[in-house]
Design a protein around this motif. Structure first.
Motif, PDB file in Angstrom:
ATOM      1  N   THR A  78       1.094  -1.275  -0.325  1.00  0.00           N
ATOM      2  CA  THR A  78       0.414  -0.204  -0.399  1.00  0.00           C
ATOM      3  C   THR A  78       0.549   1.352   0.118  1.00  0.00           C
ATOM      4  OG1 THR A  78      -1.755  -1.606   1.406  1.00  0.00           O
ATOM      5  CG2 THR A  78      -1.909   0.760   1.076  1.00  0.00           C
ATOM      6  N   LEU A  79       1.684   1.027  -0.480  1.00  0.00           N
ATOM      7  CA  LEU A  79       3.085   2.304  -0.908  1.00  0.00           C
ATOM      8  C   LEU A  79       2.715   2.372  -3.116  1.00  0.00           C
ATOM      9  CD1 LEU A  79       5.249   1.790   1.381  1.00  0.00           C
ATOM     10  CD2 LEU A  79       3.554   3.135   1.586  1.00  0.00           C
ATOM     11  N   GLY A  80       3.066   3.572  -2.823  1.00  0.00           N
ATOM     12  CA  GLY A  80       3.142   4.043  -4.033  1.00  0.00           C
ATOM     13  C   GLY A  80       4.846   3.449  -4.636  1.00  0.00           C
ATOM     14  N   CYS A  81       5.510   3.074  -4.384  1.00  0.00           N
ATOM     15  CA  CYS A  81       6.959   2.704  -4.894  1.00  0.00           C
ATOM     16  C   CYS A  81       6.711   0.956  -4.514  1.00  0.00           C
ATOM     17  CB  CYS A  81       8.296   3.338  -3.476  1.00  0.00           C
ATOM     18  SG  CYS A  81       7.627   2.849  -1.732  1.00  0.00           S
ATOM     19  N   MET A  82       6.108   0.686  -3.545  1.00  0.00           N
ATOM     20  CA  MET A  82       5.301  -0.502  -3.833  1.00  0.00           C
ATOM     21  C   MET A  82       4.653  -1.463  -4.573  1.00  0.00           C
ATOM     22  SD  MET A  82       8.147  -2.119  -1.258  1.00  0.00           S
ATOM     23  CE  MET A  82       7.507  -3.292  -0.437  1.00  0.00           C
ATOM     24  N   GLY A  83       4.096  -0.710  -5.816  1.00  0.00           N
ATOM     25  CA  GLY A  83       3.345  -0.693  -6.960  1.00  0.00           C
ATOM     26  C   GLY A  83       2.087  -1.016  -6.608  1.00  0.00           C
ATOM     27  N   HIS A  84       0.923  -0.143  -5.961  1.00  0.00           N
ATOM     28  CA  HIS A  84       0.062   0.173  -5.246  1.00  0.00           C
ATOM     29  C   HIS A  84      -0.636   1.299  -6.336  1.00  0.00           C
ATOM     30  CE1 HIS A  84      -3.476   1.690  -4.451  1.00  0.00           C
ATOM     31  NE2 HIS A  84      -3.586   0.529  -3.380  1.00  0.00           N
ATOM     32  N   PRO A  85      -1.648   0.790  -7.758  1.00  0.00           N
ATOM     33  CA  PRO A  85      -1.903   1.394  -8.477  1.00  0.00           C
ATOM     34  C   PRO A  85      -2.247   2.932  -8.246  1.00  0.00           C
ATOM     35  CG  PRO A  85      -3.605  -0.125  -7.913  1.00  0.00           C
ATOM     36  CD  PRO A  85      -2.292  -0.529  -7.034  1.00  0.00           C
ATOM     37  N   THR A  86      -2.726   2.985  -7.327  1.00  0.00           N
ATOM     38  CA  THR A  86      -3.569   4.409  -6.809  1.00  0.00           C
ATOM     39  C   THR A  86      -3.021   5.792  -6.075  1.00  0.00           C
ATOM     40  OG1 THR A  86      -5.758   3.617  -6.150  1.00  0.00           O
ATOM     41  CG2 THR A  86      -5.781   3.482  -7.882  1.00  0.00           C
ATOM     42  N   ILE A  87      -2.480   4.673  -5.282  1.00  0.00           N
ATOM     43  CA  ILE A  87      -2.297   5.241  -3.713  1.00  0.00           C
ATOM     44  C   ILE A  87      -0.880   6.853  -3.769  1.00  0.00           C
ATOM     45  CG2 ILE A  87      -0.629   3.897  -2.808  1.00  0.00           C
ATOM     46  CD1 ILE A  87      -1.678   4.189   0.329  1.00  0.00           C
ATOM     47  N   LYS A  88      -1.062   7.423  -3.232  1.00  0.00           N
ATOM     48  CA  LYS A  88      -0.012   8.838  -3.106  1.00  0.00           C
ATOM     49  C   LYS A  88       0.093   8.992  -2.384  1.00  0.00           C
ATOM     50  CE  LYS A  88      -2.387  10.495  -7.147  1.00  0.00           C
ATOM     51  NZ  LYS A  88      -2.573   9.070  -8.142  1.00  0.00           N
ATOM     52  N   THR A  89       1.919   8.124  -2.380  1.00  0.00           N
ATOM     53  CA  THR A  89       2.956   8.677  -1.423  1.00  0.00           C
ATOM     54  C   THR A  89       4.415   8.465  -1.748  1.00  0.00           C
ATOM     55  OG1 THR A  89       3.810   6.668  -1.951  1.00  0.00           O
ATOM     56  CG2 THR A  89       1.860   6.419   0.280  1.00  0.00           C
ATOM     57  N   PRO A  90       4.125  10.253  -2.225  1.00  0.00           N
ATOM     58  CA  PRO A  90       5.585  10.951  -2.808  1.00  0.00           C
ATOM     59  C   PRO A  90       6.617  10.851  -1.489  1.00  0.00           C
ATOM     60  CG  PRO A  90       4.019  12.432  -2.365  1.00  0.00           C
ATOM     61  CD  PRO A  90       3.218  11.442  -2.544  1.00  0.00           C
ATOM     62  N   TYR A  91       6.119  11.076  -0.434  1.00  0.00           N
ATOM     63  CA  TYR A  91       7.347  11.962   0.575  1.00  0.00           C
ATOM     64  C   TYR A  91       8.242   9.888   0.572  1.00  0.00           C
ATOM     65  CZ  TYR A  91       5.616  15.974   0.711  1.00  0.00           C
ATOM     66  OH  TYR A  91       5.033  17.459   0.186  1.00  0.00           O
ATOM     67  N   ILE A  92       6.866   8.810   0.710  1.00  0.00           N
ATOM     68  CA  ILE A  92       7.933   8.287   1.387  1.00  0.00           C
ATOM     69  C   ILE A  92       8.735   7.270  -0.259  1.00  0.00           C
ATOM     70  CG2 ILE A  92       7.717   5.475   2.270  1.00  0.00           C
ATOM     71  CD1 ILE A  92       4.626   6.666   3.732  1.00  0.00           C
ATOM     72  N   ASP A  93       8.127   7.599  -1.248  1.00  0.00           N
ATOM     73  CA  ASP A  93       8.476   7.394  -2.760  1.00  0.00           C
ATOM     74  C   ASP A  93       9.724   7.806  -2.487  1.00  0.00           C
ATOM     75  OD1 ASP A  93       6.164   5.977  -2.956  1.00  0.00           O
ATOM     76  OD2 ASP A  93       5.589   7.156  -4.501  1.00  0.00           O
ATOM     77  N   ALA A  94       9.344   9.051  -2.201  1.00  0.00           N
ATOM     78  CA  ALA A  94      10.745   9.709  -2.389  1.00  0.00           C
ATOM     79  C   ALA A  94      12.124   8.857  -1.990  1.00  0.00           C
ATOM     80  CB  ALA A  94      10.992  11.432  -1.868  1.00  0.00           C
ATOM     81  N   LEU A  95      11.880   8.415  -0.723  1.00  0.00           N
ATOM     82  CA  LEU A  95      13.077   7.792   0.328  1.00  0.00           C
ATOM     83  C   LEU A  95      13.010   6.625  -0.203  1.00  0.00           C
ATOM     84  CD1 LEU A  95      10.994   7.072   4.398  1.00  0.00           C
ATOM     85  CD2 LEU A  95      12.991   9.379   3.687  1.00  0.00           C
TER      86      LEU A  95
END
Lengths: 524, 524
Positions: free
Chosen positions: B19-36
């Motif tokens: 349930t994180l963008g960087c882990m492939g979730h199709p719709t959730i927005k987690t830009p700061y965690i993705d930046a990590l």
């Protein structure tokens, strides 16, 4: 509740189960111990949890397997929060005292981390394995480490023995032809009498101290752990015990050429140890074993003295008596010395329990061949005294049904024992790291199976081959049996009692109670 | 030694790895965690040691498997002498602080037995899981047990929220059309905004508190465990997070009719739990999951705020960042709610680590599919800070090679996780005693195998069936594979680190040294 108020828990060190008259030894004289057996129950298949002093004792004292309590070898500290015998028995009103050896090492690091003051009453107890140390003496005092003020050394000097360490120079040495001190550390002196009078030997002294404690406590209930160092080496006995037995009194050594020619790798490495090399020589057995037997008969005499004292004190009728040992001694059998491995000579222990309660009358003099473990003692004590033998930390089970001549429904069908030889030269010979030097034994009614880390297993058929001369660890026809026993060990390893801080009863009361506590998950 | 002086160890509660963008979730927005993740390494096969808050966290904090540390469930006290993170890091000069949840329960009985004063500095730390409690808040405060003086309640009242327990009435409840309080404990309210302003939510408050601790410590090195309660239930988010996502944003539920028709007995019992029954309804998923996702995006916003703050404080260059969760959340997948069992939705955890050291530059933005366990964190911290990652109590291994883009020779080929469902209704449904409700998962590169006490195993081929829809636990063609995985579990169970009080190094130095210490056994 029966009539038991006190427990006299006598342990010898390194006393083989078969070296008692009542356990079938052909020549040894142990009339007082045999008399205990006639008054109580003799357990013929009792095993220690690890055939080494330290870990075996920690299992006796904690009621837990070696890898549960974590003290895998001599001098490995017991975790500061492991409960010991006193933690279970003091709440029942007993004074829990020690006279002799525990081989307990305090967890100094753990104590420091908790900021624990071991001068407080709780701290003092925890620092002494939970015993009040009426006389703590771990029994081995080489000159380079001995304390001049060791109580036994002070005592010996008061009796006229000289020197800084009369434990060695008097109690564990003999006199040469020119008066020189011949050290008991050297086994060639084992046939000579110790330089101590039998009235002042370690066994005599500890018995005196036990009687002093019992007398001092009067009618206060107690558990006394009287823990003799003998017949553990140095193999040196005072007269006349040094000369009671001769080579002709020894049973034949239990060893074969085949065993020596193709040993299991771990057993073979132990065969290279000094003690094994020495005991492989008949000359050594014939010099040492008569003295070993003499030391047992000396203990027996003091057991007689102690029983007379208990009778005089009026304690025979309200005291549960336990006589056992921490492990055995190879004494050259299987081409091995010392202990540690799992042959009957090493892992099996003598165990005699006398319950004075009339409910035990029908079982007096009986023998019990149930598979019994040293960790059954604490649950036994608890049941006898009306405590809870099923405490969540305890991995054993009460022996009381056997003491009362009853059957114990669902009694275990296998006993376990463990080895960690990280500290021994065998590990270096086998080129193992300190974490790779372990083994587990499972003993069922018929089979003994030993699972070694990194080496093949051993398997013995104790019905056909009680002497354990034929290792079936590679026998193709037993492959499925070995797999079954290996699976039993796995099941045992996975179900050790390591969830220590909450009992099954509390869990049962809390099960499915989140809702009552206002934690409403899953509710629409 | 690298440039790391501080560690920011952020944990969410019940955040699914996917349930994180960087882990492939199709719709959730987690830009700061993705930046990590772009600045560090994203671990795609990281597992918790037990998919339940308490035992999972105790594994994070002790570096040990569940049955090694013994705290099998929420509110089971951790043994008084288990070391925790602070015991390893304080000697390296760090202040080790907590803001948020630990779910730690103190071993009051163990402390009392040792006569320990938990008002001493050592006692205070041991009583708080080894953390300085800058803000301890275990996150769930039902009205019947909530403390009016809970710091967060005091804070909320200072912001104008009324009542004894505004944690519930404001932060975890919504307002009805007539101003009535609609409790977040009831999932049908999950689509409504919490009665708290987003600036005052639990996530916002804990982030504030973390920043206050970091500011207060200045240049003193620290580990800060910032431990958010969200996205754990009550599933209630402040505006605008309650409305960021809609049912159309949800990935399809991972569940099949076949799974429901013939479940494994233990899984089937869990399916009867309220939370599973609720999440089996599409209506519940569609009401709850958008808010669950909103709570994750709320955390993400605060991660962004925290990163800006670290940058302002000059701490980005000397602080190791860890972002993870204690376990996942079924959210209706496999017809289950909550967690505890071992499907990827429950046992897999998100894990992102950012090492600011230039040595890590080559690995930035990479993903690592090595089998990683939560107990690898403490060894990682120790290696990063120049400590000993191979302490005898630690069962994990440092992840630093992966952070630096290197391979880790001999890395584990299997991860393990454990379950004790003694406290759950499933146990009653299955008529098991509290000691008979356990399971162990082993996950290799390809397979996941679950060995249950008293029930058949489960087996999934994660290459062919990553959704774990096809249980091969009974498939005849995999019998030997199952036996092999069962043997791996047995080996793992037998080799847990339970010899805690002596290191391998000390053992190596003491091996075969009795003679030097004057203990002369086996000498003729």
């Amino acid at each position: 509740m029966g009539s038991v108020r006190n427990i006299l828990f006598v342990m010898c060190d390194q006393l083989r189960a078969d070296t008692l008259g009542c356990m079938g030894h052909p020549t040894i004289k142990t009339p007082y111990i045999d008399a205990l057996a006639r008054r109580g129950v003799r357990f013929t298949r009792a095993y220690c949890q690890a055939p080494v002093c330290g870990p075996s004792r920690m299992s006796f004292y904690t009621g837990r397997y070696m890898t549960s309590h974590g003290a895998h070898y001599n001098d490995v500290p017991l975790r500061a929060d492991e409960w010991t015998m006193g933690d279970y028995l003091r709440p029942l009103g007993l004074r829990v005292g020690l006279v002799g050896k525990t081989h307990f090492a305090m967890d100094r690091e753990g104590f420091a981390r908790l900021g624990l003051d071991h001068q407080t009453p709780a701290g003092k107890l925890a620092a002494e394995c939970g015993f009040e140390g009426w006389e703590r003496d771990d029994g081995l005092h080489p000159d380079q480490a001995a304390r001049r003020d060791l109580a036994y050394n002070v005592y010996l000097r008061a009796q006229g023995y000289e020197g800084d360490n009369p434990w060695h120079s008097a109690a564990n040495s003999a006199a040469g032809p020119n008066g020189e001190v011949l050290s008991g550390w050297e086994m060639r002196h084992a046939n000579l009498p110790a330089r101590v009078d039998k009235a002042h030997s370690e066994t005599a002294y500890m018995t005196d101290r036990a009687m002093a404690m019992i007398a001092a406590l009067g009618d206060t209930p107690w558990l006394l752990h009287l823990s003799y160092i003998k017949p553990h080496w140095p193999y040196m006995a005072p007269a006349p015990y040094h000369a009671l037995y001769q080579a002709a009194d020894l049973p034949p050594a239990n060893r074969s050429d085949a065993e020596r020619a193709a040993p299991h790798p771990v057993v073979g490495a132990f065969m290279q140890h000094d003690e094994s090399q020495a005991f492989a020589r008949d000359e050594v057995r014939e010099r040492v074993l008569p003295t070993y037997m003499g030391l047992v008969t000396e203990i027996d005499d003091h057991i007689g003295r102690l029983m007379r004292f208990l009778e005089q004190q009026g304690r025979l009728g309200d005291t549960l008596l336990v006589f056992t040992s921490d492990h055995g001694d190879y004494l050259g059998d299987h081409w091995l010395g010392e202990k540690e491995l799992f042959h009957e000579e090493s892992a099996r222990i003598p165990l005699i329990i006398v319950d004075p309660d009339p409910a035990a009358d029908s079982a007096r003099g009986s023998e019990c061949d149930a598979l019994v473990e040293s960790l059954d003692l604490i649950p036994t004590f608890l049941e006898v005294l009306g405590g809870n033998p099923e405490h969540q930390r305890l991995e054993g089970r009460s022996l009381l049904p056997f003491l009362h001549g009853a059957s114990a429904a669902g009694w275990r069908d296998a006993a376990f024992s463990e080895l960690d030889y990280a500290w021994r030269r065998a590990r270096l010979i086998l080129e193992r790291t300190p974490s790779e030097a372990r083994a587990v034994m499972i003993r069922t009614a018929r089979w003994k199976y030993v699972s070694y880390d990194g080496f093949p297993p051993q398997l013995f058929d104790l019905e056909a081959d009680l002497l354990e001369q034929q290792d079936l660890g590679q026998a193709p026809e037993h492959a499925s049996l070995r797999a079954e026993l290996e699976a039993r060990i796995a099941d045992w390893a996975r179900h050790r009692k390591l969830r220590l801080t909450m009992s099954d009863d509390i869990i049962a009361r809390r099960t499915d109670t989140a809702r009552q506590r206002g934690i409403l998950f899953g509710q629409w």
